[in-house]
Design a protein around this motif. Structure first.
Motif, PDB file in Angstrom:
ATOM      1  N   ALA A  68      10.450   2.903  -2.140  1.00 57.82           N
ATOM      2  CA  ALA A  68       9.265   2.610  -1.332  1.00 57.82           C
ATOM      3  C   ALA A  68       9.069   3.679  -0.260  1.00 57.82           C
ATOM      4  O   ALA A  68       7.949   4.154  -0.044  1.00 57.82           O
ATOM      5  CB  ALA A  68       9.384   1.222  -0.691  1.00 57.82           C
ATOM      6  N   ALA A  69      10.141   4.079   0.385  1.00 52.39           N
ATOM      7  CA  ALA A  69      10.049   5.113   1.420  1.00 52.39           C
ATOM      8  C   ALA A  69       9.624   6.445   0.807  1.00 52.39           C
ATOM      9  O   ALA A  69       8.774   7.155   1.365  1.00 52.39           O
ATOM     10  CB  ALA A  69      11.388   5.256   2.145  1.00 52.39           C
ATOM     11  N   ARG A  70      10.202   6.804  -0.325  1.00 52.20           N
ATOM     12  CA  ARG A  70       9.832   8.057  -0.998  1.00 52.20           C
ATOM     13  C   ARG A  70       8.379   8.029  -1.451  1.00 52.20           C
ATOM     14  O   ARG A  70       7.653   9.006  -1.287  1.00 52.20           O
ATOM     15  CB  ARG A  70      10.741   8.291  -2.205  1.00 52.20           C
ATOM     16  N   PHE A  71       7.958   6.913  -2.036  1.00 52.99           N
ATOM     17  CA  PHE A  71       6.572   6.786  -2.498  1.00 52.99           C
ATOM     18  C   PHE A  71       5.607   6.888  -1.320  1.00 52.99           C
ATOM     19  O   PHE A  71       4.578   7.556  -1.401  1.00 52.99           O
ATOM     20  CB  PHE A  71       6.347   5.459  -3.221  1.00 52.99           C
ATOM     21  N   ALA A  72       5.940   6.232  -0.214  1.00 48.24           N
ATOM     22  CA  ALA A  72       5.061   6.251   0.964  1.00 48.24           C
ATOM     23  C   ALA A  72       4.869   7.675   1.469  1.00 48.24           C
ATOM     24  O   ALA A  72       3.744   8.093   1.771  1.00 48.24           O
ATOM     25  CB  ALA A  72       5.632   5.362   2.065  1.00 48.24           C
ATOM     26  N   ARG A  73       5.945   8.428   1.559  1.00 51.38           N
ATOM     27  CA  ARG A  73       5.844   9.820   2.018  1.00 51.38           C
ATOM     28  C   ARG A  73       5.040  10.676   1.050  1.00 51.38           C
ATOM     29  O   ARG A  73       4.207  11.482   1.454  1.00 51.38           O
ATOM     30  CB  ARG A  73       7.238  10.420   2.215  1.00 51.38           C
ATOM     31  N   ALA A  92      -1.153   0.322  -8.169  1.00 54.43           N
ATOM     32  CA  ALA A  92      -1.687   1.378  -7.298  1.00 54.43           C
ATOM     33  C   ALA A  92      -2.180   0.782  -5.980  1.00 54.43           C
ATOM     34  O   ALA A  92      -2.127   1.452  -4.942  1.00 54.43           O
ATOM     35  CB  ALA A  92      -2.808   2.138  -8.000  1.00 54.43           C
ATOM     36  N   ASP A  93      -2.637  -0.471  -6.004  1.00 52.04           N
ATOM     37  CA  ASP A  93      -3.051  -1.135  -4.762  1.00 52.04           C
ATOM     38  C   ASP A  93      -1.854  -1.290  -3.820  1.00 52.04           C
ATOM     39  O   ASP A  93      -1.974  -1.087  -2.611  1.00 52.04           O
ATOM     40  CB  ASP A  93      -3.665  -2.501  -5.058  1.00 52.04           C
ATOM     41  N   ILE A  94      -0.705  -1.633  -4.381  1.00 54.06           N
ATOM     42  CA  ILE A  94       0.513  -1.757  -3.581  1.00 54.06           C
ATOM     43  C   ILE A  94       0.896  -0.391  -3.020  1.00 54.06           C
ATOM     44  O   ILE A  94       1.232  -0.252  -1.845  1.00 54.06           O
ATOM     45  CB  ILE A  94       1.676  -2.325  -4.431  1.00 54.06           C
ATOM     46  N   LEU A  95       0.833   0.631  -3.869  1.00 54.82           N
ATOM     47  CA  LEU A  95       1.188   1.976  -3.423  1.00 54.82           C
ATOM     48  C   LEU A  95       0.240   2.481  -2.336  1.00 54.82           C
ATOM     49  O   LEU A  95       0.673   3.145  -1.387  1.00 54.82           O
ATOM     50  CB  LEU A  95       1.198   2.939  -4.611  1.00 54.82           C
ATOM     51  N   LEU A  96      -1.054   2.168  -2.461  1.00 62.56           N
ATOM     52  CA  LEU A  96      -2.016   2.565  -1.420  1.00 62.56           C
ATOM     53  C   LEU A  96      -1.658   1.935  -0.078  1.00 62.56           C
ATOM     54  O   LEU A  96      -1.671   2.607   0.950  1.00 62.56           O
ATOM     55  CB  LEU A  96      -3.440   2.181  -1.814  1.00 62.56           C
ATOM     56  N   CYS A  97      -1.355   0.648  -0.096  1.00 62.59           N
ATOM     57  CA  CYS A  97      -0.974  -0.037   1.147  1.00 62.59           C
ATOM     58  C   CYS A  97       0.323   0.538   1.699  1.00 62.59           C
ATOM     59  O   CYS A  97       0.437   0.792   2.901  1.00 62.59           O
ATOM     60  CB  CYS A  97      -0.809  -1.533   0.898  1.00 62.59           C
ATOM     61  N   LEU A  98       1.278   0.739   0.828  1.00 71.01           N
ATOM     62  CA  LEU A  98       2.575   1.264   1.228  1.00 71.01           C
ATOM     63  C   LEU A  98       2.429   2.615   1.922  1.00 71.01           C
ATOM     64  O   LEU A  98       3.054   2.866   2.952  1.00 71.01           O
ATOM     65  CB  LEU A  98       3.448   1.405  -0.014  1.00 71.01           C
ATOM     66  N   ALA A  99       1.572   3.470   1.379  1.00 66.46           N
ATOM     67  CA  ALA A  99       1.444   4.832   1.895  1.00 66.46           C
ATOM     68  C   ALA A  99       0.498   4.966   3.079  1.00 66.46           C
ATOM     69  O   ALA A  99       0.630   5.897   3.861  1.00 66.46           O
ATOM     70  CB  ALA A  99       0.972   5.763   0.774  1.00 66.46           C
ATOM     71  N   ASN A 100      -0.443   4.046   3.232  1.00 64.86           N
ATOM     72  CA  ASN A 100      -1.523   4.283   4.192  1.00 64.86           C
ATOM     73  C   ASN A 100      -1.754   3.221   5.246  1.00 64.86           C
ATOM     74  O   ASN A 100      -2.466   3.486   6.203  1.00 64.86           O
ATOM     75  CB  ASN A 100      -2.831   4.509   3.424  1.00 64.86           C
ATOM     76  N   GLU A 101      -1.210   2.040   5.087  1.00 70.98           N
ATOM     77  CA  GLU A 101      -1.426   1.017   6.101  1.00 70.98           C
ATOM     78  C   GLU A 101      -0.290   1.049   7.107  1.00 70.98           C
ATOM     79  O   GLU A 101       0.873   0.875   6.724  1.00 70.98           O
ATOM     80  CB  GLU A 101      -1.539  -0.372   5.467  1.00 70.98           C
ATOM     81  N   PRO A 102      -0.621   1.272   8.377  1.00 74.30           N
ATOM     82  CA  PRO A 102       0.438   1.303   9.389  1.00 74.30           C
ATOM     83  C   PRO A 102       1.242  -0.001   9.360  1.00 74.30           C
ATOM     84  O   PRO A 102       0.689  -1.082   9.327  1.00 74.30           O
ATOM     85  CB  PRO A 102      -0.325   1.432  10.704  1.00 74.30           C
ATOM     86  N   GLY A 103       2.528   0.127   9.326  1.00 69.21           N
ATOM     87  CA  GLY A 103       3.388  -1.050   9.356  1.00 69.21           C
ATOM     88  C   GLY A 103       3.642  -1.694   8.003  1.00 69.21           C
ATOM     89  O   GLY A 103       4.467  -2.591   7.901  1.00 69.21           O
ATOM     90  N   TYR A 104       2.952  -1.263   6.937  1.00 67.74           N
ATOM     91  CA  TYR A 104       3.145  -1.920   5.644  1.00 67.74           C
ATOM     92  C   TYR A 104       4.562  -1.692   5.123  1.00 67.74           C
ATOM     93  O   TYR A 104       5.192  -2.616   4.642  1.00 67.74           O
ATOM     94  CB  TYR A 104       2.124  -1.428   4.608  1.00 67.74           C
ATOM     95  N   TYR A 105       5.081  -0.475   5.257  1.00 64.53           N
ATOM     96  CA  TYR A 105       6.450  -0.222   4.805  1.00 64.53           C
ATOM     97  C   TYR A 105       7.428  -1.089   5.587  1.00 64.53           C
ATOM     98  O   TYR A 105       8.363  -1.651   5.034  1.00 64.53           O
ATOM     99  CB  TYR A 105       6.820   1.257   4.928  1.00 64.53           C
ATOM    100  N   GLY A 106       7.176  -1.254   6.879  1.00 60.06           N
ATOM    101  CA  GLY A 106       8.021  -2.136   7.680  1.00 60.06           C
ATOM    102  C   GLY A 106       7.950  -3.570   7.195  1.00 60.06           C
ATOM    103  O   GLY A 106       8.936  -4.289   7.210  1.00 60.06           O
ATOM    104  N   THR A 107       6.785  -3.993   6.731  1.00 59.29           N
ATOM    105  CA  THR A 107       6.627  -5.340   6.185  1.00 59.29           C
ATOM    106  C   THR A 107       7.453  -5.481   4.923  1.00 59.29           C
ATOM    107  O   THR A 107       8.135  -6.481   4.720  1.00 59.29           O
ATOM    108  CB  THR A 107       5.142  -5.631   5.875  1.00 59.29           C
ATOM    109  N   ILE A 108       7.401  -4.484   4.061  1.00 59.90           N
ATOM    110  CA  ILE A 108       8.210  -4.498   2.836  1.00 59.90           C
ATOM    111  C   ILE A 108       9.685  -4.658   3.200  1.00 59.90           C
ATOM    112  O   ILE A 108      10.388  -5.464   2.640  1.00 59.90           O
ATOM    113  CB  ILE A 108       8.010  -3.187   2.029  1.00 59.90           C
TER     114      ILE A 108
END
Length: 115
Positions: A68-73, A92-108
């Motif tokens: 998830a961290a690698r994909f987000a970067r 791809a919707d999950i990946l978009l959120c992961l990469a572009n929504e502030p705090g989404y990776y933290g939510t994961i």
């Protein structure tokens, strides 16, 4: 804001350097597909929403958080293209959120619970 597009890998390459193909056979592909048996005792075929939910759940696991961290970067700020129809759930919707929504990776990460 980056968006999800529909097409093949050659379409993404021709469209723009700001577009990445995340569909089948890409390094960002969802290993779970609609029609595959669900990982349950009954094993009924999954629909697209279940396959996407399983992908998201996998990203919350101990190994998945690393990806998830690698994909987000790698995907931050980019449009994502997949072969899925635009009117059905897609990883791809999950990946978009992961990469572009502030705090989404933290939510994961927080959904995994305390270590």
């Amino acid at each position: 804001m980056p968006v999800r597009l529909r097409g093949a890998s050659r379409d993404a390459a021709a469209l723009s350097p700001a577009c990445v193909f995340v569909g089948p056979r890409s390094r960002f592909a969802n290993p779970f597909r609609a029609g595959d048996p669900a990982p349950s005792p009954v094993g009924l075929p999954m629909d697209s929403a279940e396959a996407v939910d399983l992908f998201a759940a996998t990203l919350r696991g101990p190994v998945g958080r690393f990806y998830a961290a690698r994909f987000a970067r790698a995907l931050r700020g980019l449009d994502l293209m997949c072969t899925c129809p635009l009117d059905v759930p897609c990883h791809a919707d999950i990946l978009l959120c992961l990469a572009n929504e502030p705090g989404y990776y933290g939510t994961i990460r927080s959904l995994e619970g305390p270590r």
